[in-house]
Design an enzyme around this catalytic site. Sequence first.
Site, PDB file in Angstrom:
ATOM      1  N   THR A  53       0.848  -1.183   0.000  1.00 42.58           N
ATOM      2  CA  THR A  53       0.000   0.000   0.000  1.00 42.58           C
ATOM      3  C   THR A  53       0.886   1.237   0.000  1.00 42.58           C
ATOM      4  O   THR A  53       1.920   1.280   0.682  1.00 42.58           O
ATOM      5  CB  THR A  53      -0.945   0.004   1.220  1.00 42.58           C
ATOM      6  OG1 THR A  53      -1.766   1.170   1.196  1.00 42.58           O
ATOM      7  CG2 THR A  53      -0.177  -0.041   2.534  1.00 42.58           C
ATOM      8  N   GLU A  73      -4.979  -2.239   5.341  1.00 47.15           N
ATOM      9  CA  GLU A  73      -4.486  -2.893   6.557  1.00 47.15           C
ATOM     10  C   GLU A  73      -5.565  -3.673   7.310  1.00 47.15           C
ATOM     11  O   GLU A  73      -5.249  -4.437   8.221  1.00 47.15           O
ATOM     12  CB  GLU A  73      -3.881  -1.839   7.498  1.00 47.15           C
ATOM     13  CG  GLU A  73      -2.563  -1.240   7.022  1.00 47.15           C
ATOM     14  CD  GLU A  73      -2.726  -0.089   6.023  1.00 47.15           C
ATOM     15  OE1 GLU A  73      -1.727   0.589   5.752  1.00 47.15           O
ATOM     16  OE2 GLU A  73      -3.852   0.112   5.512  1.00 47.15           O
ATOM     17  N   LYS A 106      -6.576  22.871   8.032  1.00 47.74           N
ATOM     18  CA  LYS A 106      -6.467  23.617   9.295  1.00 47.74           C
ATOM     19  C   LYS A 106      -6.312  25.096   8.973  1.00 47.74           C
ATOM     20  O   LYS A 106      -5.264  25.537   8.512  1.00 47.74           O
ATOM     21  CB  LYS A 106      -5.287  23.097  10.107  1.00 47.74           C
ATOM     22  CG  LYS A 106      -5.335  21.585  10.343  1.00 47.74           C
ATOM     23  CD  LYS A 106      -4.044  21.073  10.966  1.00 47.74           C
ATOM     24  CE  LYS A 106      -4.074  19.551  11.080  1.00 47.74           C
ATOM     25  NZ  LYS A 106      -4.066  18.868   9.768  1.00 47.74           N
ATOM     26  N   TRP A 108     -10.832  23.413  11.989  1.00 44.82           N
ATOM     27  CA  TRP A 108     -10.681  22.308  11.041  1.00 44.82           C
ATOM     28  C   TRP A 108     -11.804  22.373  10.016  1.00 44.82           C
ATOM     29  O   TRP A 108     -12.977  22.531  10.361  1.00 44.82           O
ATOM     30  CB  TRP A 108     -10.742  20.957  11.756  1.00 44.82           C
ATOM     31  CG  TRP A 108      -9.464  20.562  12.418  1.00 44.82           C
ATOM     32  CD1 TRP A 108      -8.381  21.349  12.655  1.00 44.82           C
ATOM     33  CD2 TRP A 108      -9.143  19.263  12.929  1.00 44.82           C
ATOM     34  NE1 TRP A 108      -7.404  20.637  13.290  1.00 44.82           N
ATOM     35  CE2 TRP A 108      -7.839  19.340  13.466  1.00 44.82           C
ATOM     36  CE3 TRP A 108      -9.804  18.054  12.983  1.00 44.82           C
ATOM     37  CZ2 TRP A 108      -7.205  18.266  14.054  1.00 44.82           C
ATOM     38  CZ3 TRP A 108      -9.177  16.967  13.565  1.00 44.82           C
ATOM     39  CH2 TRP A 108      -7.885  17.072  14.090  1.00 44.82           C
TER      40      TRP A 108
END
Length: 546
Positions: free
Chosen positions: A188, A335, A445, A450
């Site tokens: 990956t 994963e 940011k 955010w």
Amino acid sequence: MQTKIIKPAANAHDFPLLIKSLLSSGMRFQPDNEIVYSDVLRYDYRTLYKRVCKLANVLTKAGVKAGDTVAVMDWDSHRYLESYFAVPMIGAVLHHVNIRLSVDQVGYTMNHAEDNLVLVHDDFTVIAEQLADQLPSVRGYIRLSDDQKTSPTSLNSLGEYEALLAEASDEYDFPDFDENSVATLFYTTGTTGNPKGVYFSHRQLVLHTLNGASMLGSFEGQPLLRSDDVYMPMTPMFHVHAWGVPYIATMLGVKQVYPGRYEPNKLLRLFRKEGVTFSHGVPTVLQMILNCDETEATDMSRWKLLTGGSAATPALAKQMVDKGIALFTAYGMSETCPLISAVFLKPAERELELSEQIPQRIKAGVPIGLVDLKIVDPEGNDVAHDGDAVGEIVVRSPWLTQGYYKDEAKGEELWENGWLHTGDVASINEDYVIQIKDRIKDVIKTGGEWISSLELENLISQYPAVSEVAVIGVPDEKWGERPYALVVGKPGEEIDGAAIQQHLLTFVASGHINKWAVPQDIKIVTDIPKTSVGKINKKVIRTQVS
């Protein structure tokens, strides 16, 4: 804790969870169902088992031993499906080579995996020839050809796949061994550094298959893949085992259709000809399907589609609903093998019109069986299940990769504090429904606040003339970062940045977003960079605009 353990009978068999157990059930229940490869080949489940045995004999004759690594460089095919079983069933490790990486990255992964034998399609022979001198562990190659007419090559070829299988025995006594043996390996890519090796054991893949079958077929209102369905993947087989669905489909004995190289019009022709009812793919692939020429001539009302990898926008979901497609969303990552959660509609939600279900259908869903999932703040503290509080998703389940291959430091970082860290920012409500807000690395940011790039993408995608959109944060001296948008217009539609800004200001007026979330820079483009598996490549976008 003192628990009770009873000594088993002396001759009791300790049954290991091995991939070979998944292969036999389809042949028992639905032996006449077919495996179809494009317009090239078709055969039944009895033949599939014999061909897996033949491939196992070919590999063994080629010197492949338990613990060796066999690489596959192929499009989605019957050969790849046979490799899914034959390679790990003889105790070897199947390396899914990402054929869409650069030549250098392909070489890196094959060297890092220490591949011993390579199954290579004619389309990738040139790449294999370029890399041959750099791969000291590779002892030989098996050629994969759709017409069995291979051209001359400098590779140490052991022969052509079909010719070798024709000469091999169709019987093989597959051994038992430790269920924790590594079965598969793939790589990956991240934002920096070399690709990372992700590996899974037989035990993990069997448990993932059993739970995936339960998730896809057991819940009322969510019959995505059952025994009478016809399955065609639109997620490459090299990418997280095509989300594990080929193992599930084979266990169930369903008809499977493998299209070869993905080409939207060809996919839809196969869909019609073979009676496909279930597929899965990332949103960009689904968008290509909906925009191709064959779409108008195709009735998609029987199609059940599972999407993931990135969030489907409301606009894309509406396009699919308008075509009668039943869209569901799942969540996971390389994963995690990958299935972690999936959409589950409650009875009241199932009674709504399909178009009214879109907000629920495009969320990440509810954690599936045997998955522990929580949202944590930067200090590792649990956040409230109120649908508003956000944090990083961390998970535990029996099928998560236990680390990164030959990279202990990265593995420890992945498993900090005993939980696998996904890097995804999300909220979760009292009904356990997950809403992905962004990747931690993609959150913008600005001025101490955010901004979710995914939320901005969703809002921009609702502008009628928008086909695709990507939003990133770019450096800003005053605010730290500011949002920057790339937008692709629909064919024949007039579109400009000012109109999109006015569109976003309606969401400012309603209080949905703050005014500083509106990008001052909106670039109209003809294409947006994609990763090797069709997801928007924000790493490349950042490089291009820096």
